[in-house]
Design a protein around this motif. Sequence first.
Motif, PDB file in Angstrom:
ATOM      1  N   GLY A  50      43.463  48.619  49.799  1.00  0.00           N
ATOM      2  CA  GLY A  50      44.521  48.189  48.888  1.00  0.00           C
ATOM      3  C   GLY A  50      43.957  47.501  47.661  1.00  0.00           C
ATOM      4  O   GLY A  50      43.274  46.477  47.770  1.00  0.00           O
ATOM      5  N   LEU A  51      44.214  48.069  46.480  1.00  0.00           N
ATOM      6  CA  LEU A  51      43.760  47.451  45.230  1.00  0.00           C
ATOM      7  C   LEU A  51      44.692  46.337  44.802  1.00  0.00           C
ATOM      8  O   LEU A  51      44.249  45.265  44.391  1.00  0.00           O
ATOM      9  N   GLY A  52      46.016  46.594  44.897  1.00  0.00           N
ATOM     10  CA  GLY A  52      46.985  45.581  44.490  1.00  0.00           C
ATOM     11  C   GLY A  52      46.769  45.126  43.067  1.00  0.00           C
ATOM     12  O   GLY A  52      46.587  45.933  42.153  1.00  0.00           O
ATOM     13  N   MET A  53      46.734  43.830  42.881  1.00  0.00           N
ATOM     14  CA  MET A  53      46.442  43.254  41.565  1.00  0.00           C
ATOM     15  C   MET A  53      45.003  42.776  41.465  1.00  0.00           C
ATOM     16  O   MET A  53      44.638  42.049  40.556  1.00  0.00           O
ATOM     17  N   GLY A  54      44.182  43.176  42.440  1.00  0.00           N
ATOM     18  CA  GLY A  54      42.752  42.931  42.362  1.00  0.00           C
ATOM     19  C   GLY A  54      42.280  41.553  42.780  1.00  0.00           C
ATOM     20  O   GLY A  54      41.110  41.221  42.590  1.00  0.00           O
ATOM     21  N   PHE A  55      43.150  40.749  43.377  1.00  0.00           N
ATOM     22  CA  PHE A  55      42.737  39.391  43.741  1.00  0.00           C
ATOM     23  C   PHE A  55      41.616  39.407  44.775  1.00  0.00           C
ATOM     24  O   PHE A  55      40.618  38.700  44.641  1.00  0.00           O
ATOM     25  N   THR A  56      41.782  40.202  45.829  1.00  0.00           N
ATOM     26  CA  THR A  56      40.754  40.275  46.863  1.00  0.00           C
ATOM     27  C   THR A  56      39.470  40.861  46.298  1.00  0.00           C
ATOM     28  O   THR A  56      38.371  40.358  46.556  1.00  0.00           O
ATOM     29  N   LEU A  57      39.594  41.919  45.517  1.00  0.00           N
ATOM     30  CA  LEU A  57      38.416  42.543  44.918  1.00  0.00           C
ATOM     31  C   LEU A  57      37.625  41.536  44.091  1.00  0.00           C
ATOM     32  O   LEU A  57      36.403  41.416  44.248  1.00  0.00           O
ATOM     33  N   ARG A  58      38.293  40.805  43.219  1.00  0.00           N
ATOM     34  CA  ARG A  58      37.582  39.874  42.334  1.00  0.00           C
ATOM     35  C   ARG A  58      36.959  38.727  43.128  1.00  0.00           C
ATOM     36  O   ARG A  58      35.880  38.235  42.775  1.00  0.00           O
ATOM     37  N   ALA A  59      37.621  38.306  44.206  1.00  0.00           N
ATOM     38  CA  ALA A  59      37.035  37.261  45.048  1.00  0.00           C
ATOM     39  C   ALA A  59      35.760  37.763  45.710  1.00  0.00           C
ATOM     40  O   ALA A  59      34.763  37.030  45.809  1.00  0.00           O
ATOM     41  N   VAL A  60      35.778  39.002  46.171  1.00  0.00           N
ATOM     42  CA  VAL A  60      34.584  39.595  46.776  1.00  0.00           C
ATOM     43  C   VAL A  60      33.479  39.747  45.735  1.00  0.00           C
ATOM     44  O   VAL A  60      32.306  39.432  45.994  1.00  0.00           O
ATOM     45  N   GLN A  61      33.838  40.212  44.560  1.00  0.00           N
ATOM     46  CA  GLN A  61      32.842  40.406  43.510  1.00  0.00           C
ATOM     47  C   GLN A  61      32.145  39.098  43.133  1.00  0.00           C
ATOM     48  O   GLN A  61      30.949  39.092  42.834  1.00  0.00           O
ATOM     49  N   SER A  62      32.885  38.001  43.148  1.00  0.00           N
ATOM     50  CA  SER A  62      32.307  36.721  42.752  1.00  0.00           C
ATOM     51  C   SER A  62      31.351  36.164  43.803  1.00  0.00           C
ATOM     52  O   SER A  62      30.539  35.290  43.501  1.00  0.00           O
ATOM     53  N   THR A  63      31.437  36.696  45.035  1.00  0.00           N
ATOM     54  CA  THR A  63      30.632  36.179  46.144  1.00  0.00           C
ATOM     55  C   THR A  63      29.549  37.143  46.593  1.00  0.00           C
ATOM     56  O   THR A  63      28.478  36.718  47.042  1.00  0.00           O
ATOM     57  N   ALA A  64      29.802  38.429  46.488  1.00  0.00           N
ATOM     58  CA  ALA A  64      28.878  39.439  47.001  1.00  0.00           C
ATOM     59  C   ALA A  64      27.566  39.441  46.218  1.00  0.00           C
ATOM     60  O   ALA A  64      27.557  39.232  45.002  1.00  0.00           O
ATOM     61  N   PRO A  65      26.452  39.701  46.881  1.00  0.00           N
ATOM     62  CA  PRO A  65      25.152  39.737  46.205  1.00  0.00           C
ATOM     63  C   PRO A  65      25.027  40.945  45.281  1.00  0.00           C
ATOM     64  O   PRO A  65      25.806  41.898  45.378  1.00  0.00           O
ATOM     65  N   PRO A  66      24.029  40.934  44.414  1.00  0.00           N
ATOM     66  CA  PRO A  66      23.877  42.013  43.424  1.00  0.00           C
ATOM     67  C   PRO A  66      23.723  43.401  44.031  1.00  0.00           C
ATOM     68  O   PRO A  66      24.127  44.389  43.417  1.00  0.00           O
ATOM     69  N   ASN A  67      23.148  43.496  45.209  1.00  0.00           N
ATOM     70  CA  ASN A  67      22.911  44.804  45.827  1.00  0.00           C
ATOM     71  C   ASN A  67      24.039  45.253  46.746  1.00  0.00           C
ATOM     72  O   ASN A  67      23.888  46.254  47.458  1.00  0.00           O
ATOM     73  N   ALA A  68      25.146  44.539  46.729  1.00  0.00           N
ATOM     74  CA  ALA A  68      26.279  44.921  47.572  1.00  0.00           C
ATOM     75  C   ALA A  68      26.871  46.243  47.104  1.00  0.00           C
ATOM     76  O   ALA A  68      26.743  46.639  45.934  1.00  0.00           O
ATOM     77  N   ARG A  69      27.531  46.918  48.035  1.00  0.00           N
ATOM     78  CA  ARG A  69      28.298  48.117  47.710  1.00  0.00           C
ATOM     79  C   ARG A  69      29.752  47.833  48.051  1.00  0.00           C
ATOM     80  O   ARG A  69      30.066  47.477  49.196  1.00  0.00           O
ATOM     81  N   LEU A  70      30.618  47.974  47.072  1.00  0.00           N
ATOM     82  CA  LEU A  70      32.033  47.633  47.234  1.00  0.00           C
ATOM     83  C   LEU A  70      32.878  48.892  47.057  1.00  0.00           C
ATOM     84  O   LEU A  70      32.738  49.597  46.056  1.00  0.00           O
ATOM     85  N   ILE A  71      33.735  49.152  48.024  1.00  0.00           N
ATOM     86  CA  ILE A  71      34.599  50.333  47.985  1.00  0.00           C
ATOM     87  C   ILE A  71      36.048  49.877  48.125  1.00  0.00           C
ATOM     88  O   ILE A  71      36.384  49.144  49.053  1.00  0.00           O
ATOM     89  N   VAL A  72      36.886  50.310  47.204  1.00  0.00           N
ATOM     90  CA  VAL A  72      38.325  50.056  47.293  1.00  0.00           C
ATOM     91  C   VAL A  72      39.031  51.370  47.568  1.00  0.00           C
ATOM     92  O   VAL A  72      38.798  52.370  46.872  1.00  0.00           O
ATOM     93  N   SER A  73      39.886  51.384  48.588  1.00  0.00           N
ATOM     94  CA  SER A  73      40.684  52.561  48.903  1.00  0.00           C
ATOM     95  C   SER A  73      42.144  52.242  48.596  1.00  0.00           C
ATOM     96  O   SER A  73      42.727  51.354  49.213  1.00  0.00           O
TER      97      SER A  73
END
Length: 226
Positions: free
Chosen positions: A69-92
């Motif tokens: 769920g992308l929604g308004m991106g709140f969860t995504l942006r929270a993950v982005q601010s915490t995840a390390p540079p080599n993380a792989r992030l997938i939104v479905s």
Amino acid sequence: MVPWIHLATATAPDGGTLRLLRRGDEFSIRLADGNELMNSRLGGSEEALGTLALDRLAGRSAPCVLIGGLGMGFTLRAVQSTAPPNARLIVSEIVPDLIAWAEEHMAEVFGAALSDPRLEVRTGDVLGQIRGATGAFDAILLDVDNGPDGLVRADNATIYGTEGLQSARRALTPGGVLAVWSAAPDSAFSRRLSRCGFDVSEHTVRAGRTKRGARHTIWIAVRTDG
């Protein structure tokens, strides 16, 4: 009073109608009956979904995180601010129009989130991503409905059922995290998570970023082995 302005309408795969509205710098996504699903001023609990999950991945240098769920991106942006540079992030995201809305109407809300080189946005049901994977994800974050006992889409019941949870466990790495957002607590769901091989903690968080707003529930379920 600044009036709400209707910006766009989308049809979900089950035939339901979603409406995007704006009032000043505030955005709202609602069902056709007026029930509000998301508001750009109330993302505190969705952000907590991301931060609580990523806290459990501390020490993993290149985690792979699936967000349902992308929604308004709140969860995504929270993950982005915490995840390390080599993380792989997938939104479905199952509703393609929500991706278009994020890029167009709500560009000021999303900022540079969608241009993150760590990010891949996929159109489709997150359950399909989960079922097709074995040990692929370090974390799976689900915010796809009002919760296990408050479904907007009947098809989402599978995600919260035994079959869906067992699929999620198989899709996780050892010690991986399944994080689930809900508008309300659900003791039966907590027990189901435990039966499906998870070590479960339940968190109550506020909808807003302050101590105000409705209380929502987040489950952090860590895959156990043995």
